[in-house]
Design a protein around this motif. Sequence first.
Motif, PDB file in Angstrom:
ATOM      1  N   MET A   1      46.486  43.566  25.146  1.00  0.00           N
ATOM      2  CA  MET A   1      46.612  45.028  25.157  1.00  0.00           C
ATOM      3  C   MET A   1      46.093  45.561  26.481  1.00  0.00           C
ATOM      4  O   MET A   1      45.046  45.146  26.966  1.00  0.00           O
ATOM      5  N   ASN A   2      46.837  46.507  27.060  1.00  0.00           N
ATOM      6  CA  ASN A   2      46.411  47.113  28.314  1.00  0.00           C
ATOM      7  C   ASN A   2      46.571  48.628  28.245  1.00  0.00           C
ATOM      8  O   ASN A   2      47.154  49.169  27.303  1.00  0.00           O
ATOM      9  N   ILE A   3      46.057  49.292  29.279  1.00  0.00           N
ATOM     10  CA  ILE A   3      46.037  50.756  29.271  1.00  0.00           C
ATOM     11  C   ILE A   3      47.443  51.335  29.330  1.00  0.00           C
ATOM     12  O   ILE A   3      47.707  52.418  28.777  1.00  0.00           O
ATOM     13  N   THR A   4      48.369  50.617  29.970  1.00  0.00           N
ATOM     14  CA  THR A   4      49.760  51.086  30.024  1.00  0.00           C
ATOM     15  C   THR A   4      50.368  51.125  28.632  1.00  0.00           C
ATOM     16  O   THR A   4      51.051  52.089  28.254  1.00  0.00           O
ATOM     17  N   THR A  34      60.133  47.180  24.122  1.00  0.00           N
ATOM     18  CA  THR A  34      59.594  45.820  24.242  1.00  0.00           C
ATOM     19  C   THR A  34      58.081  45.834  24.391  1.00  0.00           C
ATOM     20  O   THR A  34      57.360  45.051  23.758  1.00  0.00           O
ATOM     21  N   SER A  35      57.576  46.731  25.226  1.00  0.00           N
ATOM     22  CA  SER A  35      56.132  46.826  25.473  1.00  0.00           C
ATOM     23  C   SER A  35      55.385  47.173  24.181  1.00  0.00           C
ATOM     24  O   SER A  35      54.361  46.557  23.860  1.00  0.00           O
ATOM     25  N   ILE A  36      55.887  48.151  23.447  1.00  0.00           N
ATOM     26  CA  ILE A  36      55.237  48.544  22.193  1.00  0.00           C
ATOM     27  C   ILE A  36      55.374  47.427  21.158  1.00  0.00           C
ATOM     28  O   ILE A  36      54.432  47.145  20.410  1.00  0.00           O
ATOM     29  N   GLY A  37      56.532  46.766  21.136  1.00  0.00           N
ATOM     30  CA  GLY A  37      56.728  45.646  20.217  1.00  0.00           C
ATOM     31  C   GLY A  37      55.754  44.510  20.498  1.00  0.00           C
ATOM     32  O   GLY A  37      55.200  43.904  19.575  1.00  0.00           O
ATOM     33  N   ASP A  38      55.526  44.215  21.782  1.00  0.00           N
ATOM     34  CA  ASP A  38      54.565  43.171  22.154  1.00  0.00           C
ATOM     35  C   ASP A  38      53.163  43.534  21.688  1.00  0.00           C
ATOM     36  O   ASP A  38      52.399  42.668  21.224  1.00  0.00           O
ATOM     37  N   LEU A  39      52.820  44.812  21.805  1.00  0.00           N
ATOM     38  CA  LEU A  39      51.496  45.266  21.372  1.00  0.00           C
ATOM     39  C   LEU A  39      51.357  45.136  19.863  1.00  0.00           C
ATOM     40  O   LEU A  39      50.310  44.674  19.365  1.00  0.00           O
ATOM     41  N   GLU A  40      52.382  45.523  19.137  1.00  0.00           N
ATOM     42  CA  GLU A  40      52.341  45.399  17.671  1.00  0.00           C
ATOM     43  C   GLU A  40      52.179  43.939  17.256  1.00  0.00           C
ATOM     44  O   GLU A  40      51.416  43.633  16.329  1.00  0.00           O
ATOM     45  N   THR A  41      52.866  43.042  17.951  1.00  0.00           N
ATOM     46  CA  THR A  41      52.753  41.614  17.650  1.00  0.00           C
ATOM     47  C   THR A  41      51.339  41.119  17.930  1.00  0.00           C
ATOM     48  O   THR A  41      50.749  40.369  17.135  1.00  0.00           O
ATOM     49  N   GLU A  42      50.781  41.540  19.058  1.00  0.00           N
ATOM     50  CA  GLU A  42      49.425  41.123  19.422  1.00  0.00           C
ATOM     51  C   GLU A  42      48.397  41.614  18.408  1.00  0.00           C
ATOM     52  O   GLU A  42      47.482  40.871  18.027  1.00  0.00           O
ATOM     53  N   LEU A  43      48.558  42.865  17.950  1.00  0.00           N
ATOM     54  CA  LEU A  43      47.591  43.452  17.015  1.00  0.00           C
ATOM     55  C   LEU A  43      47.858  43.035  15.570  1.00  0.00           C
ATOM     56  O   LEU A  43      46.976  43.150  14.715  1.00  0.00           O
ATOM     57  N   GLY A  44      49.066  42.585  15.282  1.00  0.00           N
ATOM     58  CA  GLY A  44      49.413  42.195  13.921  1.00  0.00           C
ATOM     59  C   GLY A  44      49.625  43.378  12.984  1.00  0.00           C
ATOM     60  O   GLY A  44      49.419  43.272  11.775  1.00  0.00           O
ATOM     61  N   LEU A  57      55.016  57.415  12.748  1.00  0.00           N
ATOM     62  CA  LEU A  57      53.823  56.576  12.703  1.00  0.00           C
ATOM     63  C   LEU A  57      53.595  56.033  11.299  1.00  0.00           C
ATOM     64  O   LEU A  57      53.755  56.751  10.316  1.00  0.00           O
ATOM     65  N   THR A  58      53.195  54.781  11.230  1.00  0.00           N
ATOM     66  CA  THR A  58      52.746  54.218   9.960  1.00  0.00           C
ATOM     67  C   THR A  58      51.292  54.638   9.739  1.00  0.00           C
ATOM     68  O   THR A  58      50.672  55.245  10.617  1.00  0.00           O
ATOM     69  N   ASP A  59      50.743  54.337   8.572  1.00  0.00           N
ATOM     70  CA  ASP A  59      49.326  54.657   8.329  1.00  0.00           C
ATOM     71  C   ASP A  59      48.433  53.947   9.341  1.00  0.00           C
ATOM     72  O   ASP A  59      47.491  54.543   9.878  1.00  0.00           O
ATOM     73  N   GLU A  60      48.725  52.667   9.592  1.00  0.00           N
ATOM     74  CA  GLU A  60      47.943  51.923  10.593  1.00  0.00           C
ATOM     75  C   GLU A  60      48.181  52.495  11.986  1.00  0.00           C
ATOM     76  O   GLU A  60      47.278  52.514  12.827  1.00  0.00           O
ATOM     77  N   GLY A  61      49.407  52.967  12.226  1.00  0.00           N
ATOM     78  CA  GLY A  61      49.724  53.569  13.516  1.00  0.00           C
ATOM     79  C   GLY A  61      48.923  54.835  13.771  1.00  0.00           C
ATOM     80  O   GLY A  61      48.443  55.070  14.887  1.00  0.00           O
TER      81      GLY A  61
END
Length: 301
Positions: A1-4, A34-44, A57-61
């Motif tokens: 995860m990064n600031i971008t 893609t960037s947001i998808g990568d973040l979601e994958t990293e965070l699970g 937004l989801t509840d977790e979002g």
Amino acid sequence: MNITQIRYVLETAASSSMREAATKLFVSQPALSTSIGDLETELGILIFERTNKGISLTDEGREFVAYAKKALAQYEILEDRFLSRDSDKERFSVSSQHYNFAIKAFTDVIKAFDPDKYVFAIHETKTRDVLEDVRTMKSEIGIISFSGSNESIIKKLFKEYNLEFTPLMQRETYAYVWENHKFAGRKEISLEELSDYPCVSFDQSDDSNFYLTEEAMADYDFKKMIKSDDRATTMEIIERLQGYSVGCGMLSEDDAVLRGMVSIKLKEEDPLVIGYIVRKGSVMSVYGKAYIEELMKYKEL
């Protein structure tokens, strides 16, 4: 995860679609997705629910966004303080609901010190933002008010945000109308008498909570209501539609935006307590101390 990625999520959450967010961020929609998808994958977790009708937004979002806003605010403070070209300049910042005395105190501090190089800021903003700015140290001091209709929730937020409130004054409730309004010469009036005219209110709907309004009579059921988030626009609407707004009666000839307005005491009572907030245990800068000294000149409570 990064600031971008955090910036991407926050901009997308504030937009109606991924395409709109990509346009605002000056990136392609596939790159943003893609960037947001990568973040979601990293965070699970799934931050956004994607459908044919758009994104939400989801509840977790929603929980992620709440923390992301604070993280980004802290990062921007560090970036501004240590990485910007202005890092060698004196700094001081205040956040405030709109009160002319707060602006005067701010300018008086600048006049008193007049440092060779400085970046000072005064943010005229919404209730939640005043609280958040002081909480996150974007501002040293915040000017804020509450009435009987929202006192309990505001004090709860003071405690939750670890803020200390010092009352300065209490003001009765007034209606502001244009100087050529049929009621402009009245000394006192009721909201019922004004019911055929639109009440123009400062919009804080981004919080979806009228209890955070900076105006009195927040729980009153106004027959006609127009919301505006710009004071100049509010004044123009009041003039053109012969409307009114509710305030504390503190009109000043120095306030160019309010010229042409007159205040009438409301028969309904919902006094505003106005004061300043700081973070508990915070160490004030020399400018913060001087600003509080200027504010204390207005203290009546």
